[in-house]
Enzyme design. Structure first.
Site, PDB file in Angstrom:
ATOM      1  N   LYS A 127     105.540  45.536  38.292  1.00 36.95           N
ATOM      2  CA  LYS A 127     104.404  46.200  37.937  1.00 36.95           C
ATOM      3  C   LYS A 127     104.279  45.968  36.354  1.00 36.95           C
ATOM      4  CE  LYS A 127     104.234  50.383  36.269  1.00 36.95           C
ATOM      5  NZ  LYS A 127     104.133  51.762  35.921  1.00 36.95           N
ATOM      6  N   ASP A 145     100.476  50.690  40.374  1.00 32.91           N
ATOM      7  CA  ASP A 145     101.367  51.806  39.873  1.00 32.91           C
ATOM      8  C   ASP A 145     100.690  53.064  40.766  1.00 32.91           C
ATOM      9  OD1 ASP A 145      98.344  52.779  39.472  1.00 32.91           O
ATOM     10  OD2 ASP A 145      98.822  53.044  37.241  1.00 32.91           O
TER      11      ASP A 145
END
Length: 233
Positions: A127, A145
């Site tokens: 991420k 996320d």
């Protein structure tokens, strides 16, 4: 209810993306940064913390440690004091200093531009790597996320819960050139309208295309009260 065909899913996903683009034409990374190193540090700090809070502490941090060498040689206690309000400050300090030492030793002090190199740095997962690649280097990436995961499941695009699998599945639905900005659109939507507990379904521009419509209030006036404005987590 008939199962949605692959072609129908792709068409619906891309139509939803177009609506999100119209709804959030200014969608962007809400972390303040001036270069790849600053974005990398800010993204590490953003774990379990709001972007607003991170943006309050990073001016002091960036001024004190303008380079990889500065972070690599930093006194952990000094870094901890600056970032304390972001939470998990000891672990984040270790990640930042460890990341800087690795960038110094393995990459000549320059933040790498490849996913495989970024994810090998302390405190940097896919991420974080995709945030840096997409927003600092212009390399398309999907930022999976918690908002992103929640929304693509609500959209009926996947039932997966594993972020890497979600990244690959969504990557096949949305054109690669739009991955970075699409991530921002979804995250903005998750922060503003499609809230975790009570999504504002009655105020959602995706209502007609979303199989989860009705999860939250569908009355326009009631839904409008749930719509939020930034900055966000």
């Amino acid at each position: 209810m008939p199962t949605e065909s692959r072609l129908a899913l792709v068409r619906r996903a891309r139509r939803m993306n177009r609506i999100l683009a119209e709804t959030y034409p200014d969608a962007h990374c809400e972390l303040d940064f001036g270069n790849p190193l600053e974005l990398l540090v800010a993204t590490i700090l953003s774990a379990q913390c709001t972007d607003k809070r991170v943006n309050l502490v990073t001016p002091t941090l960036f001024a004190k440690y303008p380079s990889v060498v500065d972070y690599a040689a930093a006194n952990p206690a000094d870094v901890e004091e600056i970032i304390r309000s972001t939470g998990f400050f000891r672990a984040k300090t270790n990640s930042i200093i460890g990341m800087a030492q690795a960038v110094r030793d393995r990459h000549g002090g320059v933040v790498p531009k490849r996913l495989k190199d970024l994810v090998e740095l302390p405190g940097v997962g896919r991420k974080t790597a995709n945030v840096v690649l997409g927003n600092a280097f212009g390399v398309p990436g999907l930022t999976v996320d918690t908002h992103f995961q929640r929304l693509v499941r609500r959209f009926g695009w996947t039932d997966e819960t594993d972020p890497v699998k979600i990244e690959h599945i969504v990557g096949e639905l949305i054109p690669k050139r739009e991955w970075t900005v699409f991530s921002h659109r979804v995250i903005w939507h998750g922060r503003r309208i499609c809230n975790a507990r009570r999504p504002a379904c009655g105020a959602c521009p995706l209502a007609a295309l979303c199989p989860s419509y009705g999860t939250g209030p569908t009355d326009a006036d009631e839904a409008a009260k749930l719509v939020k404005s930034g900055p966000f987590s």
